[in-house]
Scaffold this motif. Structure first.
Motif, PDB file in Angstrom:
ATOM      1  N   CYS A 270       1.006  -1.101   0.273  1.00 28.79           N
ATOM      2  CA  CYS A 270      -0.132  -0.075  -0.191  1.00 28.79           C
ATOM      3  C   CYS A 270       0.540   1.181   0.054  1.00 28.79           C
ATOM      4  O   CYS A 270       2.040   1.149   0.478  1.00 28.79           O
ATOM      5  CB  CYS A 270      -0.348  -0.011   1.258  1.00 28.79           C
TER       6      CYS A 270
ATOM      7  N   TYR B 208       0.322   3.894   1.163  1.00 29.99           N
ATOM      8  CA  TYR B 208      -0.355   5.263   2.058  1.00 29.99           C
ATOM      9  C   TYR B 208       0.985   5.347   3.253  1.00 29.99           C
ATOM     10  O   TYR B 208       1.675   5.589   3.589  1.00 29.99           O
ATOM     11  CB  TYR B 208      -1.694   5.819   2.188  1.00 29.99           C
ATOM     12  N   CYS B 209       0.299   4.696   4.479  1.00 27.00           N
ATOM     13  CA  CYS B 209       1.242   4.762   5.419  1.00 27.00           C
ATOM     14  C   CYS B 209       2.322   4.246   6.290  1.00 27.00           C
ATOM     15  O   CYS B 209       2.296   2.912   5.656  1.00 27.00           O
ATOM     16  CB  CYS B 209      -0.318   5.105   6.663  1.00 27.00           C
TER      17      CYS B 209
ATOM     18  N   CYS C  32       0.943  -2.669   4.826  1.00 27.45           N
ATOM     19  CA  CYS C  32      -0.264  -3.468   4.329  1.00 27.45           C
ATOM     20  C   CYS C  32       0.338  -3.860   3.072  1.00 27.45           C
ATOM     21  O   CYS C  32       0.079  -3.131   1.836  1.00 27.45           O
ATOM     22  CB  CYS C  32      -1.122  -3.089   4.953  1.00 27.45           C
TER      23      CYS C  32
ATOM     24  N   CYS D 268      -7.460  -0.865   5.366  1.00 23.23           N
ATOM     25  CA  CYS D 268      -7.995  -0.074   5.876  1.00 23.23           C
ATOM     26  C   CYS D 268      -8.896   0.972   4.582  1.00 23.23           C
ATOM     27  O   CYS D 268      -8.489   0.445   3.789  1.00 23.23           O
ATOM     28  CB  CYS D 268      -7.603   0.447   7.202  1.00 23.23           C
TER      29      CYS D 268
ATOM     30  N   GLY E 191      -6.700   1.888   1.989  1.00 24.57           N
ATOM     31  CA  GLY E 191      -5.485   0.994   1.192  1.00 24.57           C
ATOM     32  C   GLY E 191      -6.294   0.439   0.269  1.00 24.57           C
ATOM     33  O   GLY E 191      -6.368  -0.241  -0.750  1.00 24.57           O
TER      34      GLY E 191
ATOM     35  N   PRO F 232      -4.234   1.864  11.183  1.00 29.58           N
ATOM     36  CA  PRO F 232      -4.939   1.065  11.335  1.00 29.58           C
ATOM     37  C   PRO F 232      -5.145  -0.412  11.189  1.00 29.58           C
ATOM     38  O   PRO F 232      -5.263  -0.574  12.642  1.00 29.58           O
ATOM     39  CB  PRO F 232      -6.339   1.952   9.720  1.00 29.58           C
TER      40      PRO F 232
HETATM   41  S1  SF4 Z   1      -2.964   0.860   7.639  1.00 28.83           S
HETATM   42 FE1  SF4 Z   1      -4.151   1.420   5.460  1.00 28.83          FE
HETATM   43  S2  SF4 Z   1      -3.074   3.154   4.607  1.00 28.83           S
HETATM   44 FE2  SF4 Z   1      -2.280   2.392   6.133  1.00 28.83          FE
HETATM   45  S3  SF4 Z   1      -0.552   1.091   4.806  1.00 28.83           S
HETATM   46 FE3  SF4 Z   1      -2.737  -0.241   5.901  1.00 28.83          FE
HETATM   47  S4  SF4 Z   1      -4.199  -0.157   4.074  1.00 28.83           S
HETATM   48 FE4  SF4 Z   1      -2.280   1.391   3.692  1.00 28.83          FE
END
Ligand code: SF4
Ligand SMILES: Nc1nc2c(c(=O)[nH]1)N[C@H]1C(S)=C(S)[C@@H](COP(=O)(O)OP(=O)(O)OC[C@H]3O[C@@H](n4cnc5c(=O)[nH]c(N)nc54)[C@H](O)[C@@H]3O)O[C@H]1N2
Ligand SMILES: Nc1nc2c(c(=O)[nH]1)N[C@H]1C(S)=C(S)[C@@H](COP(=O)(O)OP(=O)(O)OC[C@H]3O[C@@H](n4cnc5c(=O)[nH]c(N)nc54)[C@H](O)[C@@H]3O)O[C@H]1N2
Ligand SMILES: [Mo]
Length: 682
Positions: A10, A12-13, A17, A45, A48, A177
């Motif tokens: 993913c 983002y964060c 993930c 989340c 994602g 998350p």
């Molecule tokens: S928690 Fe959400 S934003 Fe962070 S890596 Fe996992 S899916 Fe992506």
């Protein structure tokens, strides 16, 4: 119809993930679970789940752009790179330190490694920084002084083994998350959860003990908890004696912080402080999780070192279910720092002030003498641009106009440069100011590695072709090096070639290969190809030169701005689950946009009554530095006297309200979590 599932990470964060991108007839159409990924076990989340939606968006950058008479026009790669070379050459001939680079926590390790090598070996400057400066800079500095290493000490999975999890200044249920999910699993197994936050967040809802503390008073809370731990004899004397030093210095300072005396400072009753100390201190295995509520203050480094003190006092480190865990924010912010995209350090955190480090690197890179002058940090780079001491900036995957404090001044600084080059996937507010815009491939269109918050290196895999002429970030630097007659230093044919070089000069990555990563990724440090990787740090000794953890006596410092008659409220800025930073990626998802897409400010009912404002009413937020208009959201989840503004929305830009003049002297962190503010009716 041809359908392919490509496992990747993913964008983002920092959880990192794993997910599968779904390629249908050459185009990405969706996301499917990757069930055996050890980080998230197939769960995602909302960000994602909808991370594929911006990939094919019509606003993606597709060709290089050159600005002429204030307007962008399309250009070929050849033309753009040659023009950039001519501009940079004039400046480098005068002084290479008139050029600065911003590297990207959104890009791969391979991209970032190549950027910092290009900056150091081709341009000749150490002016390289990344967004960690605004995020966990205080973690890197504070944990270096206490533990000798600034990374998360334990793994995500390991949190499930904790008997107590103390979450302070962090809201993982929304911002990390899939770490939040582990914390809930730990709770289900009986772990006690303590949350210290000025807001009753979705994370706080799950707390056994919630401490609604006044922003900026964490040191008082922590010193006081340590006093209780000592009074009750809950300290780990063996650990203190054999593994640490300077305990006496700490002891002296915490004597002055009794729970009764800090009640009025922290806003938390003495009984609750005592209770928190007992829960944390009595547990066999206690883990601490923290994030920006700790670091994004001008005394962020004090807060971090205070947490390190608490950890060492109770011996909660180096074992399963324990540790001090800064949740790193961006998908690859750990990696961008590991790669040496930092003004003072080379890859692997090597100190280039040491002659032998530079000499070894010159040999490895087969380049001439490397610059030993210290580079400037992000805010210093912008300050230098403002004063005319910086002439060119090359920004890869960062958006300082939105994210740095004092937006108007940042804009002026960038406009003051002779040359601004921005390499992004969208035309951001920063790119709009550039002389040259270069289109990069997104995470879905590139191979490489990301290193998540728990130091797990994972493979990112190309799932589709890029739009138009967009090119991999690393490849753009290789092509520019070729134009600049330095191509022999960048002989890479693939990302794996770059990774092989990374591991040859980065000790922490030495034993990691693409082949080994294919299964579950691997934790650094991994010193050789037979080593399994290291999920838990500081097991036998700390990473300091003498191997001991160092206690730091920390006194509470006051915030640069406290509420007064003119500005009676404390403004805090932060995040919500559905969006990411300025929403330039999440905002392109219809589904996330349907959840929420407009700015708002959270106000306590008591404050709303006093101000005479009602729900949904448009108001002005005014600080000593600027003002914005936004909509009121009345909620008792925020403590009386505090207001909270999410950072994600273009109709309520947070950094029009912040200040870049008052900084922590050593980490240059501005105050982003507590500014004096007032609300006015419109
Ligand atoms: S928690 Fe959400 S934003 Fe962070 S890596 Fe996992 S899916 Fe992506
Ligand atoms: N959904 C989403 N997730 C993200 C991001 C995003 O933009 N959106 N960004 C990523 C990035 S780069 C980062 S760094 C992380 C940030 O992740 P977090 O740090 O968890 O997020 P924030 O909302 O900025 O701030 C966290 C909490 O600190 C509290 N806080 C504020 N001041 C204080 C204080 O003085 N003391 C204490 N104890 N608490 C305080 C706030 O009320 C807030 O709940 O999130 C990452 N994940
Ligand atoms: N007031 C206030 N300000 C804050 C914060 C706060 O809590 N309050 N938080 C701070 C924190 S923790 C952080 S981390 C910063 C974040 O600040 P930034 O790093 O500036 O924010 P991002 O939006 O993540 O910027 C990343 C850029 O990279 C681009 N991008 C994405 N993928 C790629 C790629 O593969 N290649 C290239 N070349 N570009 C790509 C995106 O389009 C985006 O423009 O903001 C900080 N600013
Ligand atoms: Mo961050």
């Amino acid at each position: 119809m041809k359908i392919d599932l490509i496992p990747t990470i993913c964008p983002y964060c920092g959880c990192g993930c794993g997910l599968n991108l779904v390629n249908v007839d050459g185009e990405i159409k969706g996301v499917e679970p990757w069930k055996r990924n050890p980080v998230n076990e197939g769960k995602l989340c909302p960000k994602g789940n909808f991370s594929y939606e911006f990939i094919n968006h019509k606003e993606r950058l597709k060709t290089p752009l050159i600005k002429e008479n204030g307007q962008f026009r399309e250009a070929s790669w050849d033309e753009a790179l040659n023009a950039i070379f001519r501009e940079l050459k004039k400046i480098i001939d005068e002084d290479p330190d008139l050029v600065a680079f911003l590297s990207s926590a959104r890009c791969t390790n391979e991209d970032n490694y190549v950027l910092q090598k290009f900056a150091r070996a081709v341009i000749g400057t150490n002016n390289i920084d990344n967004c960690a400066a605004l995020c966990h800079g205080p973690t890197v500095s504070g944990l270096n002084l206490t533990f000798g290493s600034g990374a998360m000490t334990n793994s995500i999975k390991d949190m499930e083994k904790a008997d107590c999890i103390f979450i302070i200044g962090s809201n993982p249920l929304e911002q990390h998350p899939l770490i939040g999910r582990r914390i809930l699993k730990a709770k289900a197994k009986g772990s006690k959860i303590i949350v210290a936050d000025p807001r009753y967040t979705p994370t706080a809802k799950h707390a056994d003990l919630f401490l609604p503390l006044t922003p900026g008073t964490d040191v008082a809370l922590l010193n006081s908890m340590m006093q209780v731990i000592l009074k009750e004899g809950l300290e780990d004397q063996d650990f203190i004696r054999t593994r640490t030093r300077d305990f006496e210095k700490l002891k002296k300072v915490i004597e002055n912080y009794s729970p009764d005396s800090v009640e009025h400072i922290t806003g938390i009753s003495a009984a609750k402080i005592e209770n928190a100390a007992l829960i944390y201190g009595e547990a066999e295995k206690s883990s601490i999780v923290y994030c920006l509520g700790i670091t994004e203050h001008i005394m962020g480094m004090d807060n971090v070192m205070s947490l390190a003190n608490l950890t060492m006092l109770t011996g909660n480190i180096g074992r399963e279910g324990t540790g001090l865990n800064p949740l790193r924010g961006q998908n690859n912010v750990q990696g961008v720092c590991d790669m040496g995209a930092l003004p003072f350090l080379y890859p692997g955190y090597k100190k280039y002030v040491l002659d032998n480090v530079r000499a070894d690197t010159e040999y490895e890179w087969n380049c001439g003498p490397l610059n030993f002058l210290p580079g400037l940090q992000m805010v210093e780079i912008l300050e230098a641009a403002y004063d005319g001491r910086m002439k060119a900036m090359y920004i890869m995957g960062e958006n300082p106009v939105f994210s740095e404090p004092e937006t108007m001044k940042v804009k002026e600084s960038l406009l003051n440069l002779e040359t601004l080059i921005v390499q992004d996937i969208f035309l951001t507010e920063t790119a709009e100011l550039a002389d040259f815009v270069l289109p990069a491939t997104s995470w879905a269109e590139k191979n490489g590695t990301f290193t998540n918050t728990e130091r797990r290196v994972q493979l990112v895999r190309k799932a589709a072709d890029p739009p138009g002429q967009a090119m991999e970030d690393w490849r753009i630097f290789c092509q520019l090096a070729q134009v600049m007659n330095s191509s022999e230093m960048f002989p890479y044919r693939s990302e794996e070639d770059i990774f092989e070089e990374i591991r040859s000069i980065t000790p922490q990555y030495k034993g990691i290969t693409y082949q080994r990563l294919k299964a579950d990724g691997m934790y650094w440090p991994c010193p050789d190809e037979d080593h399994p990787g290291t999920p838990i740090l500081h097991g036998e000794k700390f990473a300091t030169p003498h191997g001991l953890g160092v206690f730091k006596p920390i006194e509470l410092r006051s915030l640069p701005e406290t509420p007064d008659d003119d500005y009676p409220l404390i403004l805090s800025t932060g995040r919500i689950i559905f969006h990411y930073h300025n929403s330039n990626m999440t905002g392109k998802s219809k589904i996330l946009g349907n959840e929420i897409s407009k700015s708002f400010v959270e106000i306590n009912p008591k404050d709303a009554l006093k101000l005479g404002v009602s729900n949904q009413e448009m108001v002005k937020i005014i600080t000593r530095h600027g003002e914005i208009e936004t909509k009121v959201k009345i909620t008792s989840k925020i403590t009386h006297g505090i207001i909270f503004l999410p950072i994600h929305f273009l109709d309520g830009k947070p950094n029009l309200l912040t200040n870049s003049k008052v900084l922590d002297p050593s980490t240059k962190m501005p105050e982003l979590k507590a500014l004096a503010a007032k609300i006015e009716k419109i």
